[in-house]
Design a protein around this motif. Structure first.
Motif, PDB file in Angstrom:
ATOM      1  N   CYS A 226      79.808 -42.774  64.049  1.00 66.21           N
ATOM      2  CA  CYS A 226      79.323 -44.111  64.370  1.00 66.21           C
ATOM      3  C   CYS A 226      78.009 -44.037  63.652  1.00 66.21           C
ATOM      4  CB  CYS A 226      79.277 -44.087  65.917  1.00 66.21           C
ATOM      5  SG  CYS A 226      78.234 -45.866  66.385  1.00 66.21           S
ATOM      6  N   ALA A 227      77.676 -45.216  63.084  1.00 69.40           N
ATOM      7  CA  ALA A 227      76.174 -45.569  62.579  1.00 69.40           C
ATOM      8  C   ALA A 227      75.238 -46.312  63.396  1.00 69.40           C
ATOM      9  CB  ALA A 227      76.567 -46.328  61.462  1.00 69.40           C
TER      10      ALA A 227
ATOM     11  N   LYS B 100      71.460 -42.039  61.051  1.00 68.23           N
ATOM     12  CA  LYS B 100      70.959 -41.776  59.726  1.00 68.23           C
ATOM     13  C   LYS B 100      70.636 -40.368  59.571  1.00 68.23           C
ATOM     14  CE  LYS B 100      69.079 -44.929  56.952  1.00 68.23           C
ATOM     15  NZ  LYS B 100      68.038 -45.908  56.573  1.00 68.23           N
ATOM     16  N   ASP B 101      69.495 -39.920  60.540  1.00 70.12           N
ATOM     17  CA  ASP B 101      69.083 -38.664  60.546  1.00 70.12           C
ATOM     18  C   ASP B 101      70.203 -37.453  60.855  1.00 70.12           C
ATOM     19  OD1 ASP B 101      66.507 -39.479  60.095  1.00 70.12           O
ATOM     20  OD2 ASP B 101      65.991 -39.822  62.158  1.00 70.12           O
ATOM     21  N   ILE B 102      70.936 -37.986  61.632  1.00 69.58           N
ATOM     22  CA  ILE B 102      72.240 -36.892  61.810  1.00 69.58           C
ATOM     23  C   ILE B 102      73.107 -36.895  60.905  1.00 69.58           C
ATOM     24  CG2 ILE B 102      74.417 -36.650  63.324  1.00 69.58           C
ATOM     25  CD1 ILE B 102      72.991 -37.961  65.639  1.00 69.58           C
ATOM     26  N   ALA B 103      73.334 -37.982  60.092  1.00 70.60           N
ATOM     27  CA  ALA B 103      74.223 -37.797  58.865  1.00 70.60           C
ATOM     28  C   ALA B 103      73.673 -37.099  57.709  1.00 70.60           C
ATOM     29  CB  ALA B 103      74.579 -39.351  58.519  1.00 70.60           C
ATOM     30  N   GLN B 104      72.293 -37.376  57.668  1.00 73.76           N
ATOM     31  CA  GLN B 104      71.725 -36.464  56.579  1.00 73.76           C
ATOM     32  C   GLN B 104      71.689 -35.103  56.998  1.00 73.76           C
ATOM     33  OE1 GLN B 104      67.570 -37.705  56.116  1.00 73.76           O
ATOM     34  NE2 GLN B 104      67.381 -37.247  53.890  1.00 73.76           N
ATOM     35  N   ALA B 105      71.454 -34.655  58.177  1.00 72.59           N
ATOM     36  CA  ALA B 105      71.377 -33.156  58.454  1.00 72.59           C
ATOM     37  C   ALA B 105      72.789 -32.569  58.278  1.00 72.59           C
ATOM     38  CB  ALA B 105      70.811 -33.299  59.972  1.00 72.59           C
ATOM     39  N   MET B 106      73.854 -33.317  58.389  1.00 70.20           N
ATOM     40  CA  MET B 106      75.201 -33.022  58.446  1.00 70.20           C
ATOM     41  C   MET B 106      75.639 -32.813  56.986  1.00 70.20           C
ATOM     42  SD  MET B 106      76.738 -32.553  61.387  1.00 70.20           S
ATOM     43  CE  MET B 106      76.290 -32.903  63.052  1.00 70.20           C
ATOM     44  N   SER B 107      75.149 -33.746  56.070  1.00 69.36           N
ATOM     45  CA  SER B 107      75.225 -33.694  54.799  1.00 69.36           C
ATOM     46  C   SER B 107      74.470 -32.317  54.099  1.00 69.36           C
ATOM     47  CB  SER B 107      74.795 -35.053  54.378  1.00 69.36           C
ATOM     48  OG  SER B 107      74.873 -34.864  52.731  1.00 69.36           O
ATOM     49  N   GLU B 108      73.520 -32.102  54.622  1.00 70.97           N
ATOM     50  CA  GLU B 108      72.513 -31.224  53.924  1.00 70.97           C
ATOM     51  C   GLU B 108      73.025 -29.642  54.297  1.00 70.97           C
ATOM     52  OE1 GLU B 108      68.499 -32.153  54.671  1.00 70.97           O
ATOM     53  OE2 GLU B 108      68.654 -33.546  53.155  1.00 70.97           O
TER      54      GLU B 108
ATOM     55  N   ALA C 253      76.438 -48.518  54.535  1.00 66.94           N
ATOM     56  CA  ALA C 253      75.441 -48.403  53.443  1.00 66.94           C
ATOM     57  C   ALA C 253      74.326 -47.706  53.767  1.00 66.94           C
ATOM     58  CB  ALA C 253      75.114 -50.034  52.886  1.00 66.94           C
ATOM     59  N   GLY C 254      73.869 -48.080  54.999  1.00 67.49           N
ATOM     60  CA  GLY C 254      72.566 -47.098  55.342  1.00 67.49           C
ATOM     61  C   GLY C 254      72.783 -45.678  55.276  1.00 67.49           C
ATOM     62  N   ILE C 255      73.955 -45.207  56.073  1.00 71.49           N
ATOM     63  CA  ILE C 255      74.243 -43.813  55.868  1.00 71.49           C
ATOM     64  C   ILE C 255      74.292 -43.283  54.447  1.00 71.49           C
ATOM     65  CG2 ILE C 255      75.984 -42.085  56.571  1.00 71.49           C
ATOM     66  CD1 ILE C 255      74.436 -43.268  59.019  1.00 71.49           C
TER      67      ILE C 255
END
Length: 688
Positions: free
Chosen positions: A226-227, A241-249, A288-290
């Motif tokens: 969810c966003a 967004k912070d969670i998504a970024q952490a998951m991506s990295e 788009a924010g994610i």
């Protein structure tokens, strides 16, 4: 294809190359066989999408990885056992033959379920907080259980890989166990699994680590999240967004699929599968924010039902792949039609949410306007020409049943005449589209209108057929789809004939103007009653809606009634469930509605300016009775043949212009809904 360059640009997810940017998201099909095995119906459903040119499908919405998740009414694919590998392999092999990639969604539901079903588990969640939609009473999960479930995710992922699937999507959306750990709304722990965002993310990260260790680097692994939960005490967009970024990295995932809205209340659930009342693509800005903070492709699907929408979203770089799931339930051949320049033949989803509302009532997913979807073994998506004699077929009635009868009959190659007494086709759908925020229902009519014109059907609009006119056509087959009329005269005490009450049809068709103070009596509890109340309130009336059912709109569905209720409270409509309308009488210039309580039999009265009644329909049968005795089959359908999906035996009889076969479909037999009317005609006429 030149008109849609972004849609037809290939994209790579890990080792997978997808031929186009449109996919079908994970959803609860409610088709799996006993034990959660994808059987013939399940496989055919996805094969049709593959035949239609879809690049990728993610199947098995909320497929459980652990045995303490009840199988529930949504009949998920059971990823907890090795027995699932063989049927999943058959599914993968089948769609691969048509060039489509396939993944499956894996999850642990946590509290988002109900314990009262096999195996009658004690549900688990981070802090034991109850979930209101599914009545999920849960215990606080223990560390040993956390470790077990992480291992279950890894085992399930390995089964998916072994089956020959192309990837796996881990669900952290719709308030399932991973995002139950993420959200402060459901995680109040003080140990290493709660408190700080880093601690709350720990469970999800360890799940992904275990999954990646099980399947290796080259297998495609994604996450759905969810966003924005849209709860003051939940996860907001910036935190996600912070969670998504952490998951991506972490390098553990190959894509992120993004949705808007939490799903743990009735009101928020309606956002997740946006019905027609919501604007198009309402949450693409969140996706788009994610995308702005992650390094992996972003997928998104919510309220995107048109390829032009999808092309624009991709062209603007808002996401990398666009999900059109309900669109492919309505028409699984979208991509082929676009590729071949036949966009005007796409049966476009209107957002009625009949599909998802059925799932939330424990029924299989069906499309309101395409009766072939999920019936691929017996019902054709593409009508093939007949190998038998060419016939002259007269269809009477241009509602959904009549339009489908005419379309299918003409597609079989027959000479078809369609009589419709109104100047336009559509029947009762035209009334349904009058209700506020239900205008897109007209899209069903638009497609039938275009198709019947394209096929060259002899359409005689504004012509009310009688027996003489029909016989003058020298028909071989007559299909009556004459519908019904508003059933306000069922109770004499309602005084419709004396002008004491009017029908919902009169209001929606604007034959009768709304009064200042109105009581709407809804004896059916489907969309029509509430739509009428909303129509009146939108025009300035003070409205009370009364129903004998336990709540207003009781038979509407889990993703639709919350939209109605938003309107109801915003418009000041007064809901009064559990009351029958006994009678209506006049007192001066007022109408007095006498209401009887279902449980106490006590009477109450309302003095109003207008009483509007929605009581369903009564069939129009006059034409049937005038033709019945003249027909070869006396108007009878062989139900054994019909329910076995076989041709009617009477079609073997000789017809010569004086001898004809007579059938009835839709509401002129008895009151049904749009889907049932269309299905009536498809299963009858496919064998003409």
């Amino acid at each position: 294809m030149a008109a849609y360059p972004n849609i037809f640009t290939p994209i790579k997810l890990n080792q997978l190359t997808l031929p186009n940017r449109i996919y079908s998201t994970a959803h609860a099909e409610v088709y799996a066989d006993a034990g959660g095995m994808p059987g013939d119906r399940y496989i055919r459903y996805y094969e049709e999408k593959a035949k239609g040119g879809l690049g990728m499908a993610i199947c098995g919405g909320s497929s459980p990885v652990s045995i303490d998740v009840p199988q529930g009414s949504w009949k998920p694919v059971n990823l907890t056992t090795d027995r699932v590998i063989e049927p999943m392999a058959r599914l993968a092999d089948t769609v691969h033959r048509h060039g489509m990639k396939i993944m499956i969604q894996a999850t642990h539901m946590g509290r988002r379920s109900a314990y009262a079903g096999d195996p009658w588990p004690h549900l688990v969640s981070p802090s034991g907080v109850r979930e209101p939609v599914h009545r999920g009473n849960a215990k606080e999960i223990e560390i040993e259980e956390i470790k077990r479930i992480i291992g279950d995710f890894a085992k399930a992922a390995k089964r998916v890989q072994t089956s020959g699937f192309d990837g796996i999507e881990i669900s952290a959306a719709h308030q399932q166990l991973i995002d139950q750990f993420w959200s402060p709304r459901t995680n109040m722990r003080s140990d290493e699994w709660g408190g700080s965002l880093e601690n709350r993310m720990r469970f999800g990260l360890e799940v992904l680590q275990a999954v990646r260790a099980a399947v290796g680097r080259d297998f495609c692994v994604g996450i759905r999240m969810c966003a924005d939960e849209f709860h003051d005490d939940g996860l907001d967009h910036e935190t996600l967004k912070d969670i998504a970024q952490a998951m991506s990295e972490t390098g553990l995932i190959d894509f992120i699929s993004v949705i808007g809205s939490g799903a743990d209340t009735h009101n928020s659930l309606a956002n997740c599968m946006p019905p027609m009342a919501l604007p198009p693509e309402p949450f693409v800005h969140l996706a788009a924010g994610i995308k702005s903070v992650v390094k992996v492709p972003v997928l998104h699907a919510q309220g995107i039902r048109d390829v032009s929408q999808a092309e624009r979203i991709l062209a603007n770089g808002l996401v990398d792949l666009v999900g059109m799931t309900r669109a492919h339930i309505a028409d699984p051949h979208i991509m082929n039609k676009v590729r071949e320049g036949r966009e005007d033949q796409i049966r476009q989803c209107v957002g009625a949410n009949y599909c998802i509302d059925r799932m939330y009532s424990g029924s299989d997913t069906l499309c309101v306007q395409n009766a072939a979807t999920s019936r691929e073994a017996t019902m054709p998506h593409v009508i093939s020409p007949t190998n038998g004699p060419m016939r002259r077929i007269v269809v009477v009635g241009g509602g959904p049943a009549g339009l489908e009868a005419a379309r299918v009959s003409r597609s079989r190659g027959h000479d078809v005449v369609l009589f419709e007494r109104n100047e336009t086709v559509g029947g009762q759908i035209n009334l349904a589209a009058k209700a506020p925020q239900r205008e897109q229902m007209a899209g069903i009519v638009r497609w039938f209108d275009l198709e019947t014109k394209r096929l060259g059907i002899d359409r005689r609009l504004g012509t009310e057929a009688n027996a003489e006119m029909i016989l003058a056509e020298k028909p071989d087959i007559v299909v009556l789809a004459t519908g019904g009329r508003s059933h306000v005269h069922q109770v004499e005490a309602w005084g419709a004939s004396e002008g004491l009450s009017v029908s919902s049809w009169d209001i929606l068709a604007e034959k009768v103007q709304p009064a200042e103070n109105v009581l709407v009596y809804d004896g059916i509890s489907t969309h029509a009653g509430f739509g009428t109340a909303d129509f009146l309130a939108s025009r300035g009336s003070t409205v009370e809606i009364v129903t004998p059912d336990v709540k207003v709109g009781d038979d509407v569905g889990g993703t639709t009634f919350p939209i109605f209720y938003r309107r109801m409270y915003a418009q000041g409509i007064i809901p009064t469930p559990n009351f029958w309308l006994d009678r209506v009488y006049a007192e001066g210039n007022k109408k007095i509605a006498v209401l009887r309580n279902e449980y106490t039999d006590e009477l109450e009265e309302r003095a109003v300016d207008q009483v509007v009644i929605e009581n369903g329909i009564t069939p129009n049968t006059e034409l049937y009775w005038s033709l019945k005795e003249m027909s070869i089959n006396r108007g009878q359908i062989d139900i054994n043949a019909l329910y076995s999906n076989e041709a009617q035996p009477v079609l073997n009889e000789q017809t010569d212009g004086n001898r004809f076969v007579l059938f009835r479909v839709g509401d002129c037999v008895s009151m049904h809904n749009i889907h049932a009317a269309i299905y009536d005609s498809l299963r009858l006429c496919k064998d003409f």
